[in-house]
Design a protein around this motif. Sequence first.
Motif, PDB file in Angstrom:
ATOM      1  N   SER A  55       0.801  -1.219   0.000  1.00 48.40           N
ATOM      2  CA  SER A  55       0.000   0.000   0.000  1.00 48.40           C
ATOM      3  C   SER A  55       0.840   1.278   0.000  1.00 48.40           C
ATOM      4  CB  SER A  55      -0.946   0.008   1.194  1.00 48.40           C
ATOM      5  OG  SER A  55      -0.203  -0.064   2.388  1.00 48.40           O
ATOM      6  N   THR A  56       2.135   1.217   0.319  1.00 48.14           N
ATOM      7  CA  THR A  56       2.964   2.421   0.378  1.00 48.14           C
ATOM      8  C   THR A  56       3.618   2.761  -0.961  1.00 48.14           C
ATOM      9  OG1 THR A  56       4.896   1.156   1.091  1.00 48.14           O
ATOM     10  CG2 THR A  56       3.460   2.063   2.813  1.00 48.14           C
ATOM     11  N   LEU A  57       3.426   1.942  -1.997  1.00 51.62           N
ATOM     12  CA  LEU A  57       4.033   2.204  -3.296  1.00 51.62           C
ATOM     13  C   LEU A  57       3.212   3.193  -4.107  1.00 51.62           C
ATOM     14  CD1 LEU A  57       5.013  -1.427  -4.406  1.00 51.62           C
ATOM     15  CD2 LEU A  57       6.471   0.283  -3.321  1.00 51.62           C
ATOM     16  N   SER A  58       3.903   3.935  -4.965  1.00 50.62           N
ATOM     17  CA  SER A  58       3.199   4.821  -5.892  1.00 50.62           C
ATOM     18  C   SER A  58       2.498   3.966  -6.947  1.00 50.62           C
ATOM     19  CB  SER A  58       4.186   5.766  -6.567  1.00 50.62           C
ATOM     20  OG  SER A  58       4.996   5.039  -7.486  1.00 50.62           O
ATOM     21  N   ALA A  59       1.632   4.560  -7.721  1.00 54.75           N
ATOM     22  CA  ALA A  59       0.906   3.816  -8.757  1.00 54.75           C
ATOM     23  C   ALA A  59       1.877   3.204  -9.772  1.00 54.75           C
ATOM     24  CB  ALA A  59      -0.093   4.726  -9.455  1.00 54.75           C
ATOM     25  N   ALA A  60       2.895   3.967 -10.197  1.00 53.30           N
ATOM     26  CA  ALA A  60       3.870   3.459 -11.166  1.00 53.30           C
ATOM     27  C   ALA A  60       4.692   2.317 -10.578  1.00 53.30           C
ATOM     28  CB  ALA A  60       4.791   4.586 -11.625  1.00 53.30           C
ATOM     29  N   GLN A  61       5.121   2.483  -9.321  1.00 54.12           N
ATOM     30  CA  GLN A  61       5.879   1.412  -8.659  1.00 54.12           C
ATOM     31  C   GLN A  61       5.016   0.167  -8.493  1.00 54.12           C
ATOM     32  OE1 GLN A  61       6.801   3.725  -5.151  1.00 54.12           O
ATOM     33  NE2 GLN A  61       8.987   3.760  -5.671  1.00 54.12           N
ATOM     34  N   MET A  62       3.757   0.395  -8.154  1.00 55.80           N
ATOM     35  CA  MET A  62       2.832  -0.718  -7.972  1.00 55.80           C
ATOM     36  C   MET A  62       2.658  -1.496  -9.271  1.00 55.80           C
ATOM     37  SD  MET A  62       1.010  -2.175  -5.742  1.00 55.80           S
ATOM     38  CE  MET A  62      -0.529  -2.851  -5.263  1.00 55.80           C
ATOM     39  N   GLU A  63       2.552  -0.808 -10.389  1.00 59.18           N
ATOM     40  CA  GLU A  63       2.381  -1.459 -11.689  1.00 59.18           C
ATOM     41  C   GLU A  63       3.582  -2.343 -12.030  1.00 59.18           C
ATOM     42  OE1 GLU A  63       0.776  -2.771 -15.161  1.00 59.18           O
ATOM     43  OE2 GLU A  63      -0.232  -1.624 -13.604  1.00 59.18           O
ATOM     44  N   VAL A  64       4.782  -1.825 -11.846  1.00 54.77           N
ATOM     45  CA  VAL A  64       6.002  -2.596 -12.122  1.00 54.77           C
ATOM     46  C   VAL A  64       6.102  -3.789 -11.173  1.00 54.77           C
ATOM     47  CG1 VAL A  64       8.525  -2.528 -12.077  1.00 54.77           C
ATOM     48  CG2 VAL A  64       7.244  -0.651 -13.104  1.00 54.77           C
ATOM     49  N   ALA A  65       5.896  -3.537  -9.895  1.00 54.56           N
ATOM     50  CA  ALA A  65       5.981  -4.604  -8.897  1.00 54.56           C
ATOM     51  C   ALA A  65       4.917  -5.671  -9.135  1.00 54.56           C
ATOM     52  CB  ALA A  65       5.843  -4.015  -7.496  1.00 54.56           C
ATOM     53  N   ASN A  66       3.731  -5.238  -9.519  1.00 54.88           N
ATOM     54  CA  ASN A  66       2.638  -6.170  -9.766  1.00 54.88           C
ATOM     55  C   ASN A  66       2.971  -7.100 -10.933  1.00 54.88           C
ATOM     56  OD1 ASN A  66       0.074  -7.198  -9.133  1.00 54.88           O
ATOM     57  ND2 ASN A  66      -0.841  -6.034 -10.806  1.00 54.88           N
ATOM     58  N   ARG A  67       3.506  -6.548 -12.026  1.00 57.84           N
ATOM     59  CA  ARG A  67       3.888  -7.384 -13.170  1.00 57.84           C
ATOM     60  C   ARG A  67       4.950  -8.394 -12.778  1.00 57.84           C
ATOM     61  NH1 ARG A  67       5.197  -3.134 -17.444  1.00 57.84           N
ATOM     62  NH2 ARG A  67       3.431  -1.833 -17.008  1.00 57.84           N
ATOM     63  N   PHE A  68       5.954  -7.945 -12.028  1.00 56.09           N
ATOM     64  CA  PHE A  68       7.027  -8.826 -11.587  1.00 56.09           C
ATOM     65  C   PHE A  68       6.481  -9.932 -10.682  1.00 56.09           C
ATOM     66  CE2 PHE A  68      10.288  -9.864  -8.385  1.00 56.09           C
ATOM     67  CZ  PHE A  68      11.234 -10.435  -9.222  1.00 56.09           C
ATOM     68  N   PHE A  69       5.671  -9.547  -9.712  1.00 60.19           N
ATOM     69  CA  PHE A  69       5.136 -10.524  -8.770  1.00 60.19           C
ATOM     70  C   PHE A  69       4.217 -11.531  -9.465  1.00 60.19           C
ATOM     71  CE2 PHE A  69       2.219 -12.089  -5.504  1.00 60.19           C
ATOM     72  CZ  PHE A  69       3.147 -12.591  -4.610  1.00 60.19           C
ATOM     73  N   LEU A  70       3.380 -11.054 -10.365  1.00 59.41           N
ATOM     74  CA  LEU A  70       2.478 -11.967 -11.075  1.00 59.41           C
ATOM     75  C   LEU A  70       3.243 -12.958 -11.934  1.00 59.41           C
ATOM     76  CD1 LEU A  70      -0.559  -9.683 -11.966  1.00 59.41           C
ATOM     77  CD2 LEU A  70      -0.414 -11.480 -10.226  1.00 59.41           C
ATOM     78  N   SER A  71       4.381 -12.560 -12.497  1.00 61.35           N
ATOM     79  CA  SER A  71       5.187 -13.513 -13.265  1.00 61.35           C
ATOM     80  C   SER A  71       5.745 -14.596 -12.347  1.00 61.35           C
ATOM     81  CB  SER A  71       6.318 -12.804 -14.021  1.00 61.35           C
ATOM     82  OG  SER A  71       7.316 -12.345 -13.143  1.00 61.35           O
ATOM     83  N   LYS A  72       6.116 -14.213 -11.112  1.00 53.93           N
ATOM     84  CA  LYS A  72       6.565 -15.204 -10.129  1.00 53.93           C
ATOM     85  C   LYS A  72       5.419 -16.153  -9.759  1.00 53.93           C
ATOM     86  CE  LYS A  72      10.423 -13.284  -7.589  1.00 53.93           C
ATOM     87  NZ  LYS A  72      10.954 -13.085  -6.253  1.00 53.93           N
ATOM     88  N   CYS A  73       4.234 -15.601  -9.597  1.00 54.99           N
ATOM     89  CA  CYS A  73       3.068 -16.424  -9.251  1.00 54.99           C
ATOM     90  C   CYS A  73       2.784 -17.438 -10.351  1.00 54.99           C
ATOM     91  CB  CYS A  73       1.832 -15.551  -9.036  1.00 54.99           C
ATOM     92  SG  CYS A  73       1.890 -14.569  -7.547  1.00 54.99           S
ATOM     93  N   THR A  74       2.807 -16.979 -11.596  1.00 61.31           N
ATOM     94  CA  THR A  74       2.533 -17.866 -12.726  1.00 61.31           C
ATOM     95  C   THR A  74       3.567 -18.988 -12.783  1.00 61.31           C
ATOM     96  OG1 THR A  74       1.508 -16.072 -13.963  1.00 61.31           O
ATOM     97  CG2 THR A  74       2.260 -17.966 -15.238  1.00 61.31           C
ATOM     98  N   ALA A  75       4.844 -18.645 -12.646  1.00 55.58           N
ATOM     99  CA  ALA A  75       5.903 -19.655 -12.675  1.00 55.58           C
ATOM    100  C   ALA A  75       5.738 -20.647 -11.526  1.00 55.58           C
ATOM    101  CB  ALA A  75       7.273 -18.986 -12.603  1.00 55.58           C
TER     102      ALA A  75
END
Length: 93
Positions: free
Chosen positions: A49-69
């Motif tokens: 919740s402390t990330l900016s919208a842009a940081q959240m978008e990048v982090a979300n893509r990275f995390f979701l790729s880890k989840c998928t793998a």
Amino acid sequence: VSLGQRTTIANSAHAHAFVSIHANSGAKETVRGIETFCIDPTIFKNSTSTLSAAQMEVANRFFLSKCTASQQLAQSLHSHLIDTLKYHTFFPV
């Protein structure tokens, strides 16, 4: 090693995927089975919740790729274990 300790080890090692396989048993010999755990995507959304919208978008893509793998690896390992263990009398599934 507890599931919590396993996740701490994976996080410390900067793991690209996380799968935890558990061989379960009970008081009765016939009560047993296998559980396979992997990353839960909802954990990430609740802890950023402390990330900016842009940081959240990048982090979300990275995390979701880890989840998928992790999910793909967990499904493959679990299926292979079931297929292998069903032929063994010491651990029928």
